[in-house]
Every structure is written in C-alpha cells, then in structure tokens.
Design a protein around this motif. Structure first.
Motif, PDB file in Angstrom:
ATOM      1  N   LEU A 136       0.811  -1.215   0.000  1.00 50.35           N
ATOM      2  CA  LEU A 136       0.000   0.000   0.000  1.00 50.35           C
ATOM      3  C   LEU A 136       0.845   1.266   0.000  1.00 50.35           C
ATOM      4  CD1 LEU A 136      -2.799  -0.993   2.570  1.00 50.35           C
ATOM      5  CD2 LEU A 136      -2.797  -1.264   0.086  1.00 50.35           C
ATOM      6  N   ASP A 137       2.065   1.166   0.568  1.00 52.34           N
ATOM      7  CA  ASP A 137       2.944   2.337   0.633  1.00 52.34           C
ATOM      8  C   ASP A 137       3.413   2.786  -0.748  1.00 52.34           C
ATOM      9  OD1 ASP A 137       2.837   2.427   3.449  1.00 52.34           O
ATOM     10  OD2 ASP A 137       4.423   0.934   3.608  1.00 52.34           O
ATOM     11  N   LEU A 138       3.300   1.908  -1.734  1.00 51.15           N
ATOM     12  CA  LEU A 138       3.715   2.269  -3.095  1.00 51.15           C
ATOM     13  C   LEU A 138       2.689   3.140  -3.805  1.00 51.15           C
ATOM     14  CD1 LEU A 138       5.007  -1.244  -4.221  1.00 51.15           C
ATOM     15  CD2 LEU A 138       6.433   0.774  -3.813  1.00 51.15           C
ATOM     16  N   PHE A 139       1.470   3.192  -3.262  1.00 49.66           N
ATOM     17  CA  PHE A 139       0.383   3.853  -3.968  1.00 49.66           C
ATOM     18  C   PHE A 139       0.346   5.362  -3.777  1.00 49.66           C
ATOM     19  CE2 PHE A 139      -2.287  -0.305  -3.587  1.00 49.66           C
ATOM     20  CZ  PHE A 139      -1.372  -0.939  -4.406  1.00 49.66           C
ATOM     21  N   ASN A 140       1.238   5.918  -2.944  1.00 54.06           N
ATOM     22  CA  ASN A 140       1.281   7.373  -2.783  1.00 54.06           C
ATOM     23  C   ASN A 140       2.513   7.937  -3.498  1.00 54.06           C
ATOM     24  OD1 ASN A 140       3.572   7.386  -0.863  1.00 54.06           O
ATOM     25  ND2 ASN A 140       2.109   6.439   0.552  1.00 54.06           N
ATOM     26  N   GLU A 141       2.549   9.230  -3.650  1.00 47.24           N
ATOM     27  CA  GLU A 141       3.625   9.860  -4.414  1.00 47.24           C
ATOM     28  C   GLU A 141       4.998   9.621  -3.808  1.00 47.24           C
ATOM     29  OE1 GLU A 141       3.793  11.269  -7.432  1.00 47.24           O
ATOM     30  OE2 GLU A 141       1.758  10.482  -7.589  1.00 47.24           O
ATOM     31  N   ASP A 142       5.082   9.653  -2.466  1.00 52.78           N
ATOM     32  CA  ASP A 142       6.374   9.418  -1.807  1.00 52.78           C
ATOM     33  C   ASP A 142       6.876   8.007  -2.079  1.00 52.78           C
ATOM     34  OD1 ASP A 142       6.617  11.942  -0.803  1.00 52.78           O
ATOM     35  OD2 ASP A 142       5.831  11.461   1.189  1.00 52.78           O
ATOM     36  N   GLY A 143       5.958   7.040  -2.037  1.00 52.84           N
ATOM     37  CA  GLY A 143       6.343   5.654  -2.276  1.00 52.84           C
ATOM     38  C   GLY A 143       6.900   5.466  -3.671  1.00 52.84           C
ATOM     39  N   LYS A 144       6.243   6.050  -4.644  1.00 51.72           N
ATOM     40  CA  LYS A 144       6.691   5.928  -6.032  1.00 51.72           C
ATOM     41  C   LYS A 144       8.023   6.652  -6.233  1.00 51.72           C
ATOM     42  CE  LYS A 144       4.754   6.054 -10.680  1.00 51.72           C
ATOM     43  NZ  LYS A 144       3.559   6.375 -11.496  1.00 51.72           N
ATOM     44  N   LYS A 145       8.147   7.845  -5.661  1.00 50.82           N
ATOM     45  CA  LYS A 145       9.382   8.619  -5.775  1.00 50.82           C
ATOM     46  C   LYS A 145      10.554   7.868  -5.152  1.00 50.82           C
ATOM     47  CE  LYS A 145      11.445  12.996  -4.294  1.00 50.82           C
ATOM     48  NZ  LYS A 145      11.212  14.258  -3.521  1.00 50.82           N
ATOM     49  N   ASN A 146      10.322   7.282  -3.970  1.00 49.39           N
ATOM     50  CA  ASN A 146      11.387   6.554  -3.287  1.00 49.39           C
ATOM     51  C   ASN A 146      11.754   5.267  -4.019  1.00 49.39           C
ATOM     52  OD1 ASN A 146      11.529   8.535  -1.345  1.00 49.39           O
ATOM     53  ND2 ASN A 146      10.209   7.465   0.112  1.00 49.39           N
ATOM     54  N   ALA A 147      10.789   4.664  -4.708  1.00 50.06           N
ATOM     55  CA  ALA A 147      11.079   3.473  -5.507  1.00 50.06           C
ATOM     56  C   ALA A 147      12.005   3.827  -6.674  1.00 50.06           C
ATOM     57  CB  ALA A 147       9.784   2.847  -6.015  1.00 50.06           C
ATOM     58  N   LEU A 148      11.762   4.964  -7.298  1.00 44.21           N
ATOM     59  CA  LEU A 148      12.628   5.419  -8.395  1.00 44.21           C
ATOM     60  C   LEU A 148      14.038   5.717  -7.887  1.00 44.21           C
ATOM     61  CD1 LEU A 148      10.118   7.757 -10.274  1.00 44.21           C
ATOM     62  CD2 LEU A 148      11.126   5.650 -11.172  1.00 44.21           C
ATOM     63  N   THR A 149      14.121   6.307  -6.698  1.00 48.97           N
ATOM     64  CA  THR A 149      15.430   6.584  -6.100  1.00 48.97           C
ATOM     65  C   THR A 149      16.180   5.289  -5.815  1.00 48.97           C
ATOM     66  OG1 THR A 149      14.605   8.621  -5.078  1.00 48.97           O
ATOM     67  CG2 THR A 149      16.604   7.665  -4.137  1.00 48.97           C
ATOM     68  N   ALA A 150      15.461   4.288  -5.306  1.00 49.97           N
ATOM     69  CA  ALA A 150      16.080   2.989  -5.011  1.00 49.97           C
ATOM     70  C   ALA A 150      16.561   2.317  -6.293  1.00 49.97           C
ATOM     71  CB  ALA A 150      15.075   2.094  -4.284  1.00 49.97           C
ATOM     72  N   ALA A 151      15.805   2.464  -7.360  1.00 45.75           N
ATOM     73  CA  ALA A 151      16.217   1.888  -8.648  1.00 45.75           C
ATOM     74  C   ALA A 151      17.516   2.534  -9.128  1.00 45.75           C
ATOM     75  CB  ALA A 151      15.115   2.080  -9.682  1.00 45.75           C
ATOM     76  N   GLN A 152      17.642   3.824  -8.929  1.00 43.90           N
ATOM     77  CA  GLN A 152      18.872   4.534  -9.295  1.00 43.90           C
ATOM     78  C   GLN A 152      20.062   3.983  -8.516  1.00 43.90           C
ATOM     79  OE1 GLN A 152      19.578   7.179 -11.560  1.00 43.90           O
ATOM     80  NE2 GLN A 152      21.677   6.704 -10.939  1.00 43.90           N
ATOM     81  N   LEU A 153      19.852   3.692  -7.237  1.00 48.78           N
ATOM     82  CA  LEU A 153      20.920   3.142  -6.401  1.00 48.78           C
ATOM     83  C   LEU A 153      21.345   1.758  -6.892  1.00 48.78           C
ATOM     84  CD1 LEU A 153      19.647   4.197  -2.848  1.00 48.78           C
ATOM     85  CD2 LEU A 153      21.602   5.136  -4.108  1.00 48.78           C
ATOM     86  N   LEU A 154      20.388   0.964  -7.360  1.00 52.74           N
ATOM     87  CA  LEU A 154      20.724  -0.360  -7.896  1.00 52.74           C
ATOM     88  C   LEU A 154      21.597  -0.221  -9.136  1.00 52.74           C
ATOM     89  CD1 LEU A 154      17.317  -2.259  -7.496  1.00 52.74           C
ATOM     90  CD2 LEU A 154      19.443  -2.734  -6.264  1.00 52.74           C
ATOM     91  N   LYS A 155      21.270   0.743  -9.974  1.00 54.54           N
ATOM     92  CA  LYS A 155      22.092   0.973 -11.168  1.00 54.54           C
ATOM     93  C   LYS A 155      23.495   1.419 -10.770  1.00 54.54           C
ATOM     94  CE  LYS A 155      22.353   3.380 -15.587  1.00 54.54           C
ATOM     95  NZ  LYS A 155      21.718   4.334 -16.531  1.00 54.54           N
ATOM     96  N   GLU A 156      23.586   2.284  -9.763  1.00 53.95           N
ATOM     97  CA  GLU A 156      24.889   2.760  -9.301  1.00 53.95           C
ATOM     98  C   GLU A 156      25.727   1.641  -8.704  1.00 53.95           C
ATOM     99  OE1 GLU A 156      24.034   5.982  -6.673  1.00 53.95           O
ATOM    100  OE2 GLU A 156      23.291   7.298  -8.272  1.00 53.95           O
ATOM    101  N   LYS A 157      25.063   0.613  -8.198  1.00 51.64           N
ATOM    102  CA  LYS A 157      25.767  -0.542  -7.647  1.00 51.64           C
ATOM    103  C   LYS A 157      26.269  -1.492  -8.735  1.00 51.64           C
ATOM    104  CE  LYS A 157      23.469  -0.748  -3.113  1.00 51.64           C
ATOM    105  NZ  LYS A 157      24.648  -0.920  -2.249  1.00 51.64           N
ATOM    106  N   GLY A 158      25.988  -1.150  -9.977  1.00 48.55           N
ATOM    107  CA  GLY A 158      26.483  -1.946 -11.088  1.00 48.55           C
ATOM    108  C   GLY A 158      25.507  -2.941 -11.674  1.00 48.55           C
ATOM    109  N   CYS A 159      24.258  -2.900 -11.244  1.00 48.08           N
ATOM    110  CA  CYS A 159      23.258  -3.837 -11.778  1.00 48.08           C
ATOM    111  C   CYS A 159      22.940  -3.495 -13.236  1.00 48.08           C
ATOM    112  CB  CYS A 159      21.977  -3.780 -10.950  1.00 48.08           C
ATOM    113  SG  CYS A 159      22.201  -4.299  -9.233  1.00 48.08           S
ATOM    114  N   ASP A 160      22.839  -4.523 -14.077  1.00 48.53           N
ATOM    115  CA  ASP A 160      22.450  -4.299 -15.472  1.00 48.53           C
ATOM    116  C   ASP A 160      20.984  -4.611 -15.719  1.00 48.53           C
ATOM    117  OD1 ASP A 160      22.279  -7.101 -15.634  1.00 48.53           O
ATOM    118  OD2 ASP A 160      24.246  -7.300 -16.549  1.00 48.53           O
ATOM    119  N   THR A 161      20.335  -5.193 -14.721  1.00 46.84           N
ATOM    120  CA  THR A 161      18.926  -5.558 -14.825  1.00 46.84           C
ATOM    121  C   THR A 161      18.277  -5.382 -13.455  1.00 46.84           C
ATOM    122  OG1 THR A 161      19.418  -7.193 -16.544  1.00 46.84           O
ATOM    123  CG2 THR A 161      17.292  -7.407 -15.426  1.00 46.84           C
TER     124      THR A 161
END
Length: 215
Positions: free
Chosen positions: A149-174
């Motif tokens: 349910l926490d994903l359904f608000n703007e903060d949840g979505k914004k923080n998910a995008l930030t976390a995805a950026q961190l995964l890319k910075e860690k060297g993930c290709d997928t």
C-alpha cells in the motif's frame, strides 16, 4: 485457438474494483490471448509482507485456486513475488500454477548478468533467490515502504525510483521488481525510460510464460 483462461489471485484485500483488476487489465492489454479473472484473499488489507502474513494467507490462496480450477480455468497465477502457497496449490490442483516471484526472476536471469531486486522487504523473496542464485547482485527496499500500500502514494513511487537509481549505481544491469505492487503503479516504464536499464515486471513476465504454455 481459444483464449487462455487465467485465474489471478491477489494477496491483498482490495475493495475497489479498478484497483483489484489492475494486474488482470495489464495482462489482457499486453497479451491478447489471455482472459483473466481476479479474486483477492479476504481479511488481509496490508497483503503479505512478513512470515506471519504469508502463513495465514496460504490456505486462503489454496481455496481460491481450487475454486478457479473447478470453474474451468486453464492456469493459476499467484500475483505475489513471494510465491505464497504455490507448492501447496500444486499438490492439490491439476492445472499449472505459477508465481510472480519465480517467473520474474527467471526472465531476469535470462537477460541479465548482475541483477538487482527492487522490493518491499529487507530480504529478497526466497522464490526469487532460488532462481537468481549467483546473478543476484543487490537488493534495495525503498525508504518508507513496508507494505504494498505504501507504493500507492507519491512518496512511495518517488522513493522506488530513487532505489532503482541506487541499484544501477551498484552496477546492476537488470532490475527485477520484487513486489507486484510495482506492477500496480506501472513503475517499470518510468525506471526503464529514466535510467536506461532493463527492468522485469513480474506481472508482464507471467504473461509471457502463460502465453508460451499455449503454444
């Protein structure tokens, strides 16, 4: 050849019809050979997010899956990255049963070398770990997100995008999305477009496998 009849089980109790059918609509929009009916488990408004909520959900999942089989469904899709109740269902049903976690991980494994999981728990769902094995490079839970349910608000979505950026910075290709709530908010497109990285959506991955089974 007729359409594949899919019994889709949501593991969060949803009273709003449009929200309940989000995953079914996503599947039928992208896979024209699927006919999807959705039901959700009762009395779990926060879904599955720990061992206890998974334990109490399993018999509910099996009951719904059994009803779907009796009604003539061709396949059961448990729309949760933990694949709750999948083995229990396979023991009593005579039709295929697939779970979002293992199918998402399998598709990610087939296209990536260093896979990051973006989910809502501190640990990667075991259903995904079993498949990803040594290709699992990192796991991040978005800040402030503890249930779907926490994903359904703007903060949840914004923080998910930030976390995805961190995964890319860690060297993930997928990036493999480790919660089907990510499918509900349709975030895979934003991650892919903004970060230029392969993103595997668990619901769409399930549609690919289900369509294949009809060949």
């Amino acid at each position: 050849m007729g359409k594949i009849k899919v019994g889709l089980i949501r593991v969060v109790t949803l009273l709003e019809e449009n929200l309940l059918k989000t995953h079914a609509n996503l599947l039928m929009k992208n896979f024209k050979n699927l006919e999807v009916e959705t039901r959700c488990i009762p009395d779990q408004p926060e879904g599955i997010h720990d061992d206890y909520t998974e334990k109490i959900a399993v018999p509910k999942i099996v009951n719904i899956a059994s009803e779907f089989e009796k009604e003539g469904m061709d396949i059961i899709f448990i729309s949760c990255a933990a694949d709750p109740g999948i083995e229990e269902c396979r023991k009593v049903l005579h039709i295929p049963v697939i779970g979002a976690g293992s199918v998402c991980a399998a598709v990610a494994y087939s296209v990536g070398s260093k896979i990051g999981v973006l989910g809502i728990t501190e640990e990667v769902p075991y259903a995904m770990i079993k498949v990803l094995q040594d290709k699992l490079a990192a796991n991040i839970k978005p800040e402030g997100v503890t249930t779907t349910l926490d994903l359904f608000n703007e903060d949840g979505k914004k923080n998910a995008l930030t976390a995805a950026q961190l995964l890319k910075e860690k060297g993930c290709d997928t990036i493999a999305l480790g919660c089907t709530g990510m499918s509900t908010i349709n975030i895979y497109k934003e991650i892919k477009e903004n970060l230029g990285i392969q993103v595997i959506d668990p619901v769409l991955a399930a549609g690919t496998v289900i369509s294949y089974l009809n060949f």
